[in-house]
Design a protein around this motif. Structure first.
Motif, PDB file in Angstrom:
ATOM      1  N   ALA A 117      58.270  38.918  34.827  1.00  0.00           N
ATOM      2  CA  ALA A 117      57.918  38.491  33.469  1.00  0.00           C
ATOM      3  C   ALA A 117      56.510  37.925  33.417  1.00  0.00           C
ATOM      4  O   ALA A 117      55.952  37.488  34.429  1.00  0.00           O
ATOM      5  N   VAL A 118      55.958  37.922  32.217  1.00  0.00           N
ATOM      6  CA  VAL A 118      54.713  37.224  31.899  1.00  0.00           C
ATOM      7  C   VAL A 118      55.074  36.166  30.863  1.00  0.00           C
ATOM      8  O   VAL A 118      55.673  36.478  29.829  1.00  0.00           O
ATOM      9  N   GLN A 119      54.747  34.925  31.170  1.00  0.00           N
ATOM     10  CA  GLN A 119      55.058  33.808  30.281  1.00  0.00           C
ATOM     11  C   GLN A 119      53.761  33.235  29.732  1.00  0.00           C
ATOM     12  O   GLN A 119      52.846  32.937  30.488  1.00  0.00           O
ATOM     13  N   GLN A 170      58.046  34.503  26.633  1.00  0.00           N
ATOM     14  CA  GLN A 170      57.874  35.401  27.765  1.00  0.00           C
ATOM     15  C   GLN A 170      58.394  36.793  27.424  1.00  0.00           C
ATOM     16  O   GLN A 170      59.235  36.959  26.549  1.00  0.00           O
ATOM     17  N   SER A 209      57.162  27.854  25.081  1.00  0.00           N
ATOM     18  CA  SER A 209      56.476  29.045  25.587  1.00  0.00           C
ATOM     19  C   SER A 209      57.323  30.275  25.320  1.00  0.00           C
ATOM     20  O   SER A 209      58.533  30.190  25.101  1.00  0.00           O
ATOM     21  N   LYS A 212      55.617  35.847  36.663  1.00  0.00           N
ATOM     22  CA  LYS A 212      56.797  35.324  37.348  1.00  0.00           C
ATOM     23  C   LYS A 212      57.614  36.432  38.026  1.00  0.00           C
ATOM     24  O   LYS A 212      57.737  37.530  37.513  1.00  0.00           O
ATOM     25  N   ARG A 256      67.142  34.111  26.317  1.00  0.00           N
ATOM     26  CA  ARG A 256      66.630  35.466  26.554  1.00  0.00           C
ATOM     27  C   ARG A 256      67.452  36.479  25.778  1.00  0.00           C
ATOM     28  O   ARG A 256      68.675  36.395  25.735  1.00  0.00           O
TER      29      ARG A 256
END
Length: 134
Positions: A112-114, A96, A94, A129, A64
């Motif tokens: 978050a959006v993954q 995010q 993936s 998430k 991250r």
């Protein structure tokens, strides 16, 4: 470390999924985190009169990059690893995007959006998430 729960769907047929994951690693500086993740999830598929419930197990690297170091810090992340699903493992990748809200004593909440691969669902998956850092 952190724990996260997520709900999402496959883009094409709106199939449903649930995910629980834990990540442990090292915050090198206010802007970069690198850790390992383990996740367990369910997949539900509806196709006319056909219903399927499957389970998957993923593990790998979670990286991250935080875009600021304040109490509210947006971030971009990547996950890379393996997915062991129905004895047919594959490489998982993936991305995010989300934000971290710092609390007291190094505790924080993550949202978050993954966006995941096309391995289960046509055109990929989206997972929303909620996480807790400790």
């Amino acid at each position: 470390g952190m724990v996260e729960i997520g709900n999402g769907f496959g883009w094409a047929d709106m199939q449903y999924l649930f995910k629980f994951s834990t990540t442990h690693g090292y915050q090198f500086n206010p802007y970069f985190y690198l850790g390992g993740f383990v996740s367990f999830g369910t997949i539900e598929c509806y196709d006319y009169y056909y219903y399927y419930l499957g389970f998957n197990f993923r593990w790998g690297v979670d990286a991250r990059t935080y875009l600021s170091k304040g109490r509210f810090a947006p971030f971009l992340g990547l996950q890379f690893g393996m997915d062991t699903y129905d004895d047919d493992p594959f490489v998982y990748f993936s991305g995010q995007v989300g934000f971290r809200v710092a609390l007291k004593n190094k505790l924080a909440l993550n949202f978050a959006v993954q966006i995941g691969p096309e391995d289960y669902f046509d055109y990929g998956e989206a997972i929303f998430k909620l996480g807790f850092e400790f």
